[in-house]
Write an enzyme that holds these catalytic residues in place. Structure first.
Site, PDB file in Angstrom:
ATOM      1  NE  ARG A  38      44.645 -48.254 -35.029  1.00 59.46           N
ATOM      2  CZ  ARG A  38      44.560 -47.132 -34.347  1.00 59.46           C
ATOM      3  NH1 ARG A  38      44.401 -47.165 -33.028  1.00 59.46           N
ATOM      4  NH2 ARG A  38      44.644 -45.961 -34.955  1.00 59.46           N
ATOM      5  CG  HIS A  81      41.184 -45.571 -33.334  1.00 61.90           C
ATOM      6  ND1 HIS A  81      40.958 -46.923 -33.376  1.00 61.90           N
ATOM      7  CD2 HIS A  81      41.231 -45.170 -34.631  1.00 61.90           C
ATOM      8  CE1 HIS A  81      40.865 -47.327 -34.630  1.00 61.90           C
ATOM      9  NE2 HIS A  81      41.022 -46.276 -35.417  1.00 61.90           N
ATOM     10  CG  HIS A 139      40.319 -42.017 -37.775  1.00 58.14           C
ATOM     11  ND1 HIS A 139      41.614 -42.375 -37.532  1.00 58.14           N
ATOM     12  CD2 HIS A 139      39.635 -43.178 -37.907  1.00 58.14           C
ATOM     13  CE1 HIS A 139      41.709 -43.692 -37.504  1.00 58.14           C
ATOM     14  NE2 HIS A 139      40.525 -44.200 -37.725  1.00 58.14           N
ATOM     15  CD  GLU A 165      39.185 -47.270 -39.806  1.00 58.47           C
ATOM     16  OE1 GLU A 165      39.877 -46.546 -39.057  1.00 58.47           O
ATOM     17  OE2 GLU A 165      38.741 -48.385 -39.455  1.00 58.47           O
ATOM     18  CG  HIS A 180      36.364 -46.924 -35.391  1.00 62.39           C
ATOM     19  ND1 HIS A 180      36.374 -45.553 -35.600  1.00 62.39           N
ATOM     20  CD2 HIS A 180      37.479 -47.392 -36.019  1.00 62.39           C
ATOM     21  CE1 HIS A 180      37.419 -45.214 -36.316  1.00 62.39           C
ATOM     22  NE2 HIS A 180      38.131 -46.313 -36.575  1.00 62.39           N
ATOM     23  CD  GLU A 235      46.107 -46.257 -38.088  1.00 61.01           C
ATOM     24  OE1 GLU A 235      45.646 -46.863 -37.102  1.00 61.01           O
ATOM     25  OE2 GLU A 235      45.386 -45.713 -38.947  1.00 61.01           O
ATOM     26  CD  GLU A 287      41.375 -45.657 -60.675  1.00 67.94           C
ATOM     27  OE1 GLU A 287      41.713 -46.851 -60.721  1.00 67.94           O
ATOM     28  OE2 GLU A 287      40.990 -45.025 -61.681  1.00 67.94           O
TER      29      GLU A 287
END
Length: 377
Positions: free
Chosen positions: A90, A93, A95, A99, A138, A160, A278
């Site tokens: 992956r 990248h 954000h 995460e 990361h 994503e 939740e």
């Protein structure tokens, strides 16, 4: 309702099923086809399955997400399933959101570098989790057994497909700027990607010690990795609970979680959460959740592995194991601490005559309630 042809009937109520129907979906959702008589009025949809989500398939892996576009009530958190072949990346990248991740199977190597150049690199396996703060770059790479994991982001509208990728950044930066920044020649840059790579195949990484990079500013001071299933669980009559939040995983400052296992015949007790919504992910087993939304509104939902559930802030609810194997699920919160209000503990620690008078039972029944939380019963 486990029969091969579920019917919308309850005693002498109901009638024949509609001619055009999805029987398999009705089998999976018996409490929608024939709701409990306690269900009442309008409650928003609180369930969506990853199996109904669009899957992005790339060379080396796949991904799919459940966000507020799929489950509109889920405003605070979004989730992503990821599968990587051995050695697949992956892409590195970052954000705008933090995460949080839970390893479902296999193993992978994760790495990150913070604003001071301090770095972090570790291997994670089934039952481990990680947390990367917003803005921290990361990378995730599957090890020899491949990897499947769940990502959770602290924004229900997250996608994503809208992350900041290194390959995409470079593809949209003039080559002369890259040359000036890094001291490269045009010839050295002739194979730079022309578009994002996102997921791509690579070689299985070497042993962890060989992959480490020594930063002059040192290691990241708070580990981004936590071994959730290595925690000693809280044990109750009906199952176990492991709670991971900022009190035992210091890096996870925006996200708290509970890993709940409910034995057959057991249930997650009647409760609500006093601070935030939740978000749930069902790992294995089958169950039903009853939700009370005030003003005589209540609704019941059925869940299987791969489903997402959502409970708005302060809604009372329970989760019951309806199968013959353990029901295992994650409870996630956009909050640094896990907090819940147990209905039984609340009643037992309130003057008992108040409770008895309110719900019209004998005071001795309230006297017999345990004064400590019974999370799974």
């Amino acid at each position: 309702m486990a029969n091969s042809d579920p019917q919308p009937r309850r005693g002498d109520q109901g009638g024949p099923p509609f001619a055009g129907r999805n029987v398999e979906l009705e089998r999976q959702n018996p409490d929608l086809l024939v709701p409990p008589t306690t269900d009442s009025r309008l409650v928003p949809n609180l369930k969506f399955s990853f199996s109904q989500a669009h899957t992005r398939v790339e060379k080396g892996g796949w991904t799919r997400e459940v966000t507020s576009r799929d489950l509109p009530i889920a405003s605070q958190l979004a989730g992503v399933q990821f599968g990587l072949e051995p050695g697949a990346y992956r892409e590195i990248h970052w954000h705008q959101q933090s995460e949080w991740a839970y390893m479902l199977s296999g193993s992978c190597r994760i790495s990150a570098v913070d604003h001071e150049g301090r770095n972090f690199i570790e291997d994670v396996k089934e039952g481990d989790l990680w947390f990367f703060p917003q803005g921290v770059p990361h990378n995730i790479q599957a090890l020899a057994d491949g990897a499947q994991f769940l990502l959770v982001f602290d924004d229900g509208a997250f996608s994503e497909n809208n992350t900041f990728l290194l390959s995409d950044f470079f593809a949209h930066t003039p080559r002369h700027v890259l040359a000036k920044n890094f001291g490269w020649t045009m010839e050295q840059m002739e194979n730079l990607p022309e578009r994002e790579k996102y997921i791509f195949q690579g070689d299985v990484p070497p042993p962890l010690q060989q992959d480490r990079v020594i930063s002059p500013t040192g290691d990241i001071p708070r580990s981004f990795k936590h071994r959730m299933t290595a925690q000693t669980p809280q044990r109750f009559r009906g199952g176990t609970v492991r709670i991971t939040d900022s009190t035992n995983f210091a890096a996870s400052v925006t996200t708290a979680a509970a890993l709940v296992e409910v034995e057959p015949g057991g249930m997650r007790e009647l409760h609500w959460h006093p601070t935030t919504d939740e978000w749930q992910y069902y790992i294995s087993g089958t169950g039903r959740m009853g939700v009370f939304a005030a003003q005589a509104a209540a609704r019941t939902f059925d869940f299987q592995a791969g489903d997402v559930g959502y409970v708005p802030f302060a809604y009372g609810h329970y989760i019951e194991n309806t199968g013959d194997e353990p029901l295992v699920f994650l409870e996630m919160f956009r909050h640094p601490r896990f907090e819940d209000i147990s209905v039984m503990q609340w009643m037992a620690n309130t003057p008992h005559e108040i409770i008895a008078d309110t719900i019209n039972v004998r005071k001795s029944m309230v006297d017999a309630l345990p004064t400590t939380k019974q999370t799974v019963i």
